[in-house]
Scaffold this active site. Sequence first.
Site, PDB file in Angstrom:
ATOM      1  N   MET A  38       0.855  -1.187   0.000  1.00 54.56           N
ATOM      2  CA  MET A  38       0.000   0.000   0.000  1.00 54.56           C
ATOM      3  C   MET A  38       0.887   1.232   0.000  1.00 54.56           C
ATOM      4  O   MET A  38       1.733   1.394   0.884  1.00 54.56           O
ATOM      5  CB  MET A  38      -0.937  -0.006   1.214  1.00 54.56           C
ATOM      6  CG  MET A  38      -2.003  -1.079   1.177  1.00 54.56           C
ATOM      7  SD  MET A  38      -3.053  -1.119   2.660  1.00 54.56           S
ATOM      8  CE  MET A  38      -1.962  -1.973   3.807  1.00 54.56           C
ATOM      9  N   GLN A 103       7.393  -5.020  -4.278  1.00 54.72           N
ATOM     10  CA  GLN A 103       6.424  -5.006  -5.368  1.00 54.72           C
ATOM     11  C   GLN A 103       6.878  -4.014  -6.435  1.00 54.72           C
ATOM     12  O   GLN A 103       7.225  -2.867  -6.138  1.00 54.72           O
ATOM     13  CB  GLN A 103       5.011  -4.645  -4.930  1.00 54.72           C
ATOM     14  CG  GLN A 103       4.038  -4.857  -6.101  1.00 54.72           C
ATOM     15  CD  GLN A 103       2.608  -4.468  -5.805  1.00 54.72           C
ATOM     16  OE1 GLN A 103       2.324  -3.299  -5.611  1.00 54.72           O
ATOM     17  NE2 GLN A 103       1.718  -5.448  -5.795  1.00 54.72           N
ATOM     18  N   CYS A 134      -3.528  -1.954 -10.156  1.00 55.19           N
ATOM     19  CA  CYS A 134      -3.769  -0.549  -9.827  1.00 55.19           C
ATOM     20  C   CYS A 134      -4.970   0.004 -10.602  1.00 55.19           C
ATOM     21  O   CYS A 134      -4.989  -0.034 -11.834  1.00 55.19           O
ATOM     22  CB  CYS A 134      -2.530   0.280 -10.140  1.00 55.19           C
ATOM     23  SG  CYS A 134      -2.712   2.012  -9.666  1.00 55.19           S
ATOM     24  N   GLY A 239      -9.232  -9.122  -0.759  1.00 57.58           N
ATOM     25  CA  GLY A 239     -10.459  -8.337  -0.838  1.00 57.58           C
ATOM     26  C   GLY A 239     -11.408  -8.636   0.301  1.00 57.58           C
ATOM     27  O   GLY A 239     -11.825  -9.778   0.480  1.00 57.58           O
ATOM     28  N   GLY A 262      -4.858  -6.142   3.051  1.00 58.21           N
ATOM     29  CA  GLY A 262      -4.497  -4.753   2.825  1.00 58.21           C
ATOM     30  C   GLY A 262      -5.129  -3.840   3.853  1.00 58.21           C
ATOM     31  O   GLY A 262      -4.662  -3.706   4.982  1.00 58.21           O
TER      32      GLY A 262
END
Length: 409
Positions: A38, A103, A134, A239, A262
């Site tokens: 993030m 990443q 993204c 998610g 996340g």
Amino acid sequence: MTQTLTDSAPRIEAPTAVLPALHIGRHTIESPVVLAPMAGITNRAFRRLCRQYGDAGSAAGGASGATSLYVSEMITSRALVERTPLTMRLIEHDPDESPRSIQLYSVDPETTGRAVHILASENRCDHIDLNFGCPVPKVTRKGGGAALPWKTEHFRRIVASAVRQAAPYDIPVTVKMRRGIDEDHLTFLEAGRIAEGEGAAAVALHARTAAQAYSGTAQWEAIAQLKQAVTSIPVLGNGDIWSAEDAVRMVRETGCDGVVVGRGCLGRPWLFTDLAAAFAGAPTRVQPTLREVATTLRLHTVYLAEFFESETKACRDIRKHIAWYLKGFRAGSEIRSRLGLVDSLAALDDLIDSLNLDQPWPGAPAEGQRGRAGSERHVVLPEHWLESRELDDSARAEVAQAEVSASGG
């Protein structure tokens, strides 16, 4: 670091693990959890905090969450090749951080290869994740991020280039993506098969489209579909994991091999303690008092000061975390506003001392969604982008401009 576990249920003797260790290339991830990259969040300071809390999971009867995979915030391949000072700082790891995970966002096979070669040949990491998730408009309008897998051969070349450069150094490359651009242009199954075929060590799916961004509900059934399509490497689900129970439920409903977390850990690094315990089959969960939360908030600030080499920058950065840390607790709008303007550790200490620190964990009000959700939107793409799965010269020039700083997917 002081362990601040509060048991919500008795400990279980010899618990039965929910999920075995995750294998990504040569790495064994005992607690099958990945910290999602993030932007502006998963820097070295936050990763350290999460690892330390994750390690407390070993006291909960199972594998240490310190063995989870903690991925750096996203960097662009072009910035790495150009060795920009900020990028070189972002790829730094603590001496005890293992595996060192980075990443990489890229839109060009050649630049991807050069960036991966730098990371591998200079021994800067042990794992590389490629970002194709993204949803930020300034990226998708140039054909980057979640829009890129639509161009299947271009996507293939980027993955192949990364794998080819990383292979001599035995560094596994993984791919993170979304379901697709929108419901009419889904790409995840084909992209997953391509990544598998080109030698990726694992694929991770954020079960939303670019059009959803972070709104609505993640379609976990897509993770199950990907698991059926990709059979020789691990499939990770991402998610709407807001709790350890959500993570266990995702595994049971989809059959995925691990989870990517996340927004659920924002202001709550102890989630990695919960996850380690849950996947080990133990019921122990962290339920900190406000005093314990405030101690964590301050420690986070200290780590940020070390990372930025500036107390002032650290205090500015911690401001965005404060609402997440205080979620559900009684703090009052005035104190919250003052905390949002904190400019020194001394000021932070004064404001913390003004709180009622004896408040217990508030339960449900502190749980659930964190971070902005927004609403579903039209995905802005290059002109004629959806007319072909091939990348013509005009589209290639457009994509070349897509490598800008942006959040992960």
